[in-house]
Each structure stands twice: as C-alpha cells, then as structure tokens.
Design a protein around this motif. Structure first.
Motif, PDB file in Angstrom:
ATOM      1  N   CYS A  67      -7.937 -15.119  10.745  1.00 48.65           N
ATOM      2  CA  CYS A  67      -8.537 -15.975   9.724  1.00 48.65           C
ATOM      3  C   CYS A  67      -8.522 -15.232   8.393  1.00 48.65           C
ATOM      4  O   CYS A  67      -9.064 -14.128   8.280  1.00 48.65           O
ATOM      5  CB  CYS A  67      -9.970 -16.353  10.098  1.00 48.65           C
ATOM      6  SG  CYS A  67     -10.812 -17.346   8.829  1.00 48.65           S
ATOM      7  N   ASN A 108      -8.257 -25.587   9.951  1.00 48.94           N
ATOM      8  CA  ASN A 108      -7.499 -24.433  10.428  1.00 48.94           C
ATOM      9  C   ASN A 108      -8.436 -23.303  10.842  1.00 48.94           C
ATOM     10  O   ASN A 108      -9.413 -23.008  10.160  1.00 48.94           O
ATOM     11  CB  ASN A 108      -6.565 -23.917   9.332  1.00 48.94           C
ATOM     12  CG  ASN A 108      -5.447 -24.886   9.011  1.00 48.94           C
ATOM     13  OD1 ASN A 108      -5.364 -25.964   9.589  1.00 48.94           O
ATOM     14  ND2 ASN A 108      -4.591 -24.513   8.084  1.00 48.94           N
ATOM     15  N   TYR A 112      -7.436 -22.352  16.837  1.00 49.16           N
ATOM     16  CA  TYR A 112      -6.626 -23.576  16.979  1.00 49.16           C
ATOM     17  C   TYR A 112      -5.510 -23.397  18.019  1.00 49.16           C
ATOM     18  O   TYR A 112      -5.325 -24.264  18.899  1.00 49.16           O
ATOM     19  CB  TYR A 112      -6.048 -23.985  15.626  1.00 49.16           C
ATOM     20  CG  TYR A 112      -5.941 -25.468  15.407  1.00 49.16           C
ATOM     21  CD1 TYR A 112      -6.785 -26.141  14.533  1.00 49.16           C
ATOM     22  CD2 TYR A 112      -4.976 -26.229  16.080  1.00 49.16           C
ATOM     23  CE1 TYR A 112      -6.682 -27.506  14.310  1.00 49.16           C
ATOM     24  CE2 TYR A 112      -4.869 -27.591  15.871  1.00 49.16           C
ATOM     25  CZ  TYR A 112      -5.726 -28.228  14.987  1.00 49.16           C
ATOM     26  OH  TYR A 112      -5.619 -29.597  14.790  1.00 49.16           O
ATOM     27  N   THR A 128      -4.413 -34.757  17.456  1.00 49.32           N
ATOM     28  CA  THR A 128      -5.083 -34.045  16.370  1.00 49.32           C
ATOM     29  C   THR A 128      -5.706 -35.035  15.392  1.00 49.32           C
ATOM     30  O   THR A 128      -5.149 -36.102  15.151  1.00 49.32           O
ATOM     31  CB  THR A 128      -4.107 -33.127  15.625  1.00 49.32           C
ATOM     32  OG1 THR A 128      -2.993 -33.907  15.156  1.00 49.32           O
ATOM     33  CG2 THR A 128      -3.596 -32.035  16.537  1.00 49.32           C
ATOM     34  N   VAL A 262      -0.848 -19.962   6.868  1.00 49.76           N
ATOM     35  CA  VAL A 262      -1.038 -21.339   7.325  1.00 49.76           C
ATOM     36  C   VAL A 262      -2.220 -21.917   6.558  1.00 49.76           C
ATOM     37  O   VAL A 262      -3.367 -21.854   7.000  1.00 49.76           O
ATOM     38  CB  VAL A 262      -1.280 -21.419   8.845  1.00 49.76           C
ATOM     39  CG1 VAL A 262      -1.294 -22.886   9.285  1.00 49.76           C
ATOM     40  CG2 VAL A 262      -0.224 -20.647   9.606  1.00 49.76           C
ATOM     41  N   PRO A 265      -2.786 -28.146   6.566  1.00 47.43           N
ATOM     42  CA  PRO A 265      -3.657 -28.513   7.699  1.00 47.43           C
ATOM     43  C   PRO A 265      -2.911 -28.600   9.022  1.00 47.43           C
ATOM     44  O   PRO A 265      -1.905 -29.277   9.142  1.00 47.43           O
ATOM     45  CB  PRO A 265      -4.208 -29.877   7.277  1.00 47.43           C
ATOM     46  CG  PRO A 265      -3.206 -30.420   6.311  1.00 47.43           C
ATOM     47  CD  PRO A 265      -2.652 -29.235   5.580  1.00 47.43           C
ATOM     48  N   MET A 266      -3.454 -27.918  10.025  1.00 51.29           N
ATOM     49  CA  MET A 266      -2.791 -27.841  11.324  1.00 51.29           C
ATOM     50  C   MET A 266      -2.896 -29.138  12.130  1.00 51.29           C
ATOM     51  O   MET A 266      -2.226 -29.282  13.152  1.00 51.29           O
ATOM     52  CB  MET A 266      -3.359 -26.662  12.116  1.00 51.29           C
ATOM     53  CG  MET A 266      -3.023 -25.323  11.464  1.00 51.29           C
ATOM     54  SD  MET A 266      -4.026 -23.947  12.047  1.00 51.29           S
ATOM     55  CE  MET A 266      -3.111 -23.427  13.485  1.00 51.29           C
ATOM     56  N   ALA A 271       2.394 -28.452   9.607  1.00 48.97           N
ATOM     57  CA  ALA A 271       1.777 -27.161   9.894  1.00 48.97           C
ATOM     58  C   ALA A 271       1.676 -26.897  11.392  1.00 48.97           C
ATOM     59  O   ALA A 271       1.881 -25.769  11.854  1.00 48.97           O
ATOM     60  CB  ALA A 271       0.392 -27.084   9.255  1.00 48.97           C
ATOM     61  N   LEU A 272       1.370 -27.942  12.167  1.00 47.43           N
ATOM     62  CA  LEU A 272       1.219 -27.769  13.615  1.00 47.43           C
ATOM     63  C   LEU A 272       2.514 -27.283  14.253  1.00 47.43           C
ATOM     64  O   LEU A 272       2.532 -26.313  15.006  1.00 47.43           O
ATOM     65  CB  LEU A 272       0.780 -29.085  14.254  1.00 47.43           C
ATOM     66  CG  LEU A 272       0.638 -29.069  15.787  1.00 47.43           C
ATOM     67  CD1 LEU A 272      -0.587 -28.267  16.200  1.00 47.43           C
ATOM     68  CD2 LEU A 272       0.559 -30.494  16.336  1.00 47.43           C
ATOM     69  N   MET A 276       2.773 -23.323  13.001  1.00 43.92           N
ATOM     70  CA  MET A 276       2.081 -22.704  14.125  1.00 43.92           C
ATOM     71  C   MET A 276       2.978 -22.571  15.356  1.00 43.92           C
ATOM     72  O   MET A 276       3.271 -21.467  15.805  1.00 43.92           O
ATOM     73  CB  MET A 276       0.818 -23.484  14.506  1.00 43.92           C
ATOM     74  CG  MET A 276      -0.023 -22.788  15.580  1.00 43.92           C
ATOM     75  SD  MET A 276      -1.444 -23.756  16.150  1.00 43.92           S
ATOM     76  CE  MET A 276      -0.724 -24.650  17.529  1.00 43.92           C
ATOM     77  N   THR A 288      -4.564 -17.886   8.885  1.00 44.98           N
ATOM     78  CA  THR A 288      -5.038 -19.241   8.656  1.00 44.98           C
ATOM     79  C   THR A 288      -6.130 -19.272   7.592  1.00 44.98           C
ATOM     80  O   THR A 288      -6.940 -18.345   7.486  1.00 44.98           O
ATOM     81  CB  THR A 288      -5.604 -19.870   9.953  1.00 44.98           C
ATOM     82  OG1 THR A 288      -6.763 -19.132  10.352  1.00 44.98           O
ATOM     83  CG2 THR A 288      -4.572 -19.853  11.061  1.00 44.98           C
TER      84      THR A 288
END
Length: 564
Positions: A67, A108, A112, A128, A262, A265-266, A271-272, A276, A288
C-alpha cells in the motif's frame, strides 16, 4: 521541452525492430480481414488462480503488493498462502460452491489480490463493484449478478446493509477490518490468519479453463450495465498476449523486479486485468493507492522506484499540468501507458515537458468485453494518435452499417474476435444478439480506421457521433482541437438538436488555472481548424468535465444537465 537522447534498454531496441517489421508487413486477407502479425501464443488450460502462481518458486519472497499510503505489504508467498486459507474458509464457513458469485466492494488495497485469488480458488466467480456506489446501485448489481456473499471495507458496511434490505437479501458480509470489525460482519483478518483451517477442502473445487471467473459490469455500446462473463481462458489469453514482443516489463530475476503503480481503480477491468492480474502473473511489485489524491500520488512517485505507470487520460493530463509535479517525480519511470479513452498528443507532450525527456509512451485499446486489451503501440512508435497493432491470436474487420467489410484506410465500426473476447453477457440473449455477429465476431461499438500495415486509429464511439446535415462529426476530434487552445485544460463535446442541421456540436471547457479566455476566442480558434459543418457555436465553461473512473467522458450527464 529539453532536448534529450532517450537510450533504450536492450529489449526496447527489439520493440523498434518489431515496429518497423509490422509496418512493412500487411496482414490483410483477400476478404478484407486483418489478422495479427505477431506469432500466436499458447494459452494454458488453467484457471486464473492456478495460472497466477505457476511460477511462484521464482519470486516467492519478493514483494507482491504494498500500500503506497500505509506501507502494508505482502510477499508472493504470503499472497498465495493467505488466499488459500481464505478460500478454504469460504468453502467451510460460508458454504461457497463452484460457480457462486462473490462481490468485492472496496477501493484499491494490498488485500485485493488475496481476496480475488481466494474467491477463485474457492470455486467462486468474482464480481467487482465501485466503492462509491449508492445502496441502490449495489442492490441492482447484487440482483443482476446473483451475488451470494460480499467483501467490503468497514466504512462501507452500512451502505451494503442498506443495499441488502433493498434487494431483500440476507447473506454474509466480510469486512476488511483493518481498524475495527463492524457488528454483523465476519472478520477478514481472522479468516486469512486462520492457520488451522484444513485446506484439503479445496480439492473439491472443480473449475475449468472455460468456466466464468470474473463478472464485471459494463454498459457495452448501449443501455444499462450488463454482466460481462470473462472466463479463465479469456483472462489468461489476454495475459499471454501481453507477454510477446510487445511486453512492457522486464523479466523478474533474483536481482531485478519491475515496480508498477496501481492508482486506477481495481474494480475496473483495466486495472484489474492489466495492472493487477497480468503484472502479478509475471512477478512484478505493485504499489496500490486507495484513491487518487495529488499529495498521495506525488509522495508515492518519490518513495518508490516506478518502472511502469498505467494511467487514464485525466491522470496523464494531471501529470503534465500539476504545478507541484516535477522531473524528480518521474526520473525513474521507464514507460507510461494510457488507455480507457482517446488522448490528444498535446497532453503527451506536456508529460514529456514535465519529465524533461521523452519517456516511452504507449496507448492501448480495449473493452471490458475483451478482457480488456485488443491492441497496443510498440515502444519506439511516436504516432500518438493511434492505438497500435492487434495483439496475437486476434483478427478484426472494419465494417459498414450492413456489416460489409471495408478494408484498409476506411472508417467504419471495428469488429474483433479472439480468445480474449467474453463468453457473453449474463442472461441477456438480446444484448448478445446485438454484439455478436456471424458467430464469434464482436462489435466494439467504436469507429476506427486501420491502415495497410495494420495500424489502428479509433475515430469515436459509434453511438456518440454527431450528425450535422448528414455529415458525421466525432466528438473526440473536436475535443482534441479544443485542448490545443493554450488556455484550455480539458474539454468535452456533445451533439444537441438543431432545427436547421439536425444536430450541432456544443462544447464544454475547463480553463487552466489563472488562464483567461472567452467563448468567442475559443470558438474562433476551433473554426480555423475544422470544416464548416464541424464548427462549435456554443461553449459552456465548467470546473471539471464529468468522467467515469476509467476516464471516459460522461456525455449523457452533460446532455441531461445542460442541453435540455
């Protein structure tokens, strides 16, 4: 801008050679179908969670995710072990069965990936949700996706409970209880730290590569959000498609690990999947950010060695225009990739000016329905108005309104097919019949032009075209012109009804801080640069242009608010 010589690392030279090779070789067939010039990739018959950790031994002790705000972090080995413990508890304590939908509603966070891989390892399907959703929006997705359990932040629990009441549902809530555990929720921390759980229950899971793994929601080309069924094969194919000569990362070794931010937004497929899933599949270090805040963003750029930045147009614009942003913040960035919406070259040049050098810059194109990447510009290419070349294993066509193939250098709708194209919209045969034609060809809803060498340029969204006296006017074209005005920071254009012409373009403008310009100045600036039927005769000044989390302009909102 300072004049610099950008020295490529060894594999950048390969990108330059590839770029030249692609330009020399046309991949158009006699039927006016374009196929990728890249060597086809093999797609392993695995599930996403299996695929993610197939090379765990190569980078088990390296940091997987941290983070950027709190420094909470996990190694790859920790992500793997905690996701397996979480998966076992989902099966044992929450009775998750193969194919059950589990919702992730959170910003994020380094947890996650643990949650995502845990749900998949338990046999579940991940849907999501945007953490800024209202209770009404959450309950709608709960019902549409047939969610059976939700994992969320502690501060969002009251909204989730309200959504469950609206949906008349009563299923468990797992809280990511970093600070406290809200009443009536299960503790994520306790579930992932339960070292005594028997993970042998995961042997019961029977999920195949062609089963649905993710269920994000997208409006597609028209209408309300629809559940996009992305299979394990779809996601893995798109990961493998990025591991070709177009790869943007350097290989992870004992002595080297690329680092990527990142901040997008995941919960969004860009981004997912790209930031990621793909980057973790090749052992990169992810940093993140829970949300975008200028100070947090700038501090992260200074605190971490970012090799790669994945941004959306609003962030590229921020980097190029924010006064506190300096070359120091970008001195170690090797490459920047932008996607989700068209980006004018003026914004890219401003980024270079901030960096005081020409960072490698790429633009990608794709949709949620394509997992999401379709095309990418090779490193070394500086024609920033295009979105590059098809990824391997893909084919595309440019078609007219009657689905006739138009061939190179013609503008029409882009239609694609490949192993990364979704299985279909969940329980929506009408929508599927509208987007799938002639079997497995998927209509993107985007107008595009492709040259003889396969270079793709996106003209605009088909549904957003403005028709003036029968002529088609792409809003994105006018927005690019508006943003070239020295006083304009951001812009949007929509079509409004006109008795004489059918429709006419109306502009919305955000001025740069302390800049001065009136509507007459800006309209004259545009008039000098476009054909008469494209002229803008009305400008509205705004503090900001409304956009969705991935950076796409919310033209419908502008029309509803200002064009009644």
């Amino acid at each position: 801008m300072s004049t610099v010589i950008f020295r490529f690392r060894p594999h950048f030279n390969r990108f330059n050679r590839l770029s030249a090779c692609v330009r020399e070789k046309s991949a158009w067939t006699s039927e006016k179908i374009l196929t990728s010039t890249l060597k086809e990739v093999d797609i392993p018959n695995l599930t996403v969670d299996q695929y993610m950790f197939r090379n765990l031994d190569k980078w088990a002790t390296k940091t997987a995710v941290i983070c950027g705000h709190t420094n909470r972090q996990y190694t790859y080995e920790e992500v793997y072990k905690k996701s397996r413990i979480f998966a076992a508890n989902l099966r044992r304590k929450f009775k998750i069965k193969d194919g059950d939908t589990v919702a992730i509603l959170m910003p994020n966070a380094p947890e996650y990936p643990i949650i995502t891989f845990g749900v998949l390892a338990a046999g579940g399907v991940v849907t999501t949700m945007n953490p800024v959703y209202t209770a009404y929006e959450i309950q709608r997705q709960i019902l549409l996706s047939e969610t059976t359990l939700i994992i969320t932040n502690e501060d969002l629990v009251p909204t989730v409970k309200e959504a469950l009441k609206l949906a008349e549902k009563d299923f468990p809530i797992i809280s990511l209880n970093i600070k406290s555990n809200p009443e009536g929720t299960a503790s994520f921390k306790e579930l992932v730290e339960d070292d005594h759980v028997d993970t042998s229950i995961l042997k019961e899971v029977n999920r195949q590569y062609d089963d649905v793994a993710f269920l994000p929601y997208s409006s597609g080309t028209t209408g309300l959000p629809k559940g996009v069924q992305l299979t394990n094969r779809n996601i893995i194919a798109n990961c493998e498609q990025q591991n070709t000569d177009y790869r943007q990362y350097e290989y992870t070794t004992e002595s080297h690990q690329d680092c990527s931010l990142v901040v997008l937004p995941m919960f969004h497929c860009y981004a997912l999947s790209i930031c990621m899933l793909h980057k973790m599949s090749v052992g990169l270090k992810l940093v993140t950010l829970p949300k975008f805040q200028p100070d947090m963003f700038l501090n992260s750029l200074l605190a971490h060695r970012f090799d790669l930045l994945y941004l959306a147009p609003p962030l590229v614009m921020f980097v190029g225009s924010y006064p506190q942003m300096t070359a120091k913040h970008l001195e170690k960035v090797r490459a920047v990739t932008s996607g989700a919406a068209p980006l004018p070259s003026a914004d890219i040049q401003r980024l270079f000016e901030k960096a005081e050098r020409e960072i490698q810059f790429c633009q990608g194109y794709g949709l949620t329905e394509t997992s999401p990447l379709i095309s990418l510009t090779p490193f070394g290419q500086k024609t920033y108005e295009d979105v590059g070349y098809l990824l391997p294993n893909m084919a595309c066509r440019i078609v007219d309104e009657k689905m006739n193939n138009l061939g190179p250098d013609k503008v029409g709708e882009l239609v694609v097919k490949g192993p990364n194209v979704m299985k279909g919209y969940l329980k929506n045969p009408k929508a599927n019949s509208e987007v799938f034609v002639e079997g497995d060809w998927f209509r993107t809803g985007d107008l595009a032009k492709i040259n003889e060498d396969g270079l793709i340029t996106i003209a605009d969204r088909l549904k957003e075209l403005i028709k003036v006296k029968g002529y088609q006017v792409p809003p994105a074209e006018l927005e690019n012109v508006l943003k070239e005005h020295p006083a304009v920071l951001d812009a949007a254009v929509v079509g409004v009804p006109d008795q004489a012409t059918g429709e006419r373009p109306r502009g919305f403008v955000v001025l740069k801080p302390e800049a001065k310009a009136n509507d007459k100045d800006i309209m004259e600036f545009v008039s000098k640069r476009v054909a008469p039927y494209k002229k803008i005769n009305e400008i509205t000044f705004l503090k900001e242009i409304p956009k969705n989390p991935s950076g796409k302009i919310l033209r419908k909102s502008l029309k509803e608010q200002y064009c009644k």
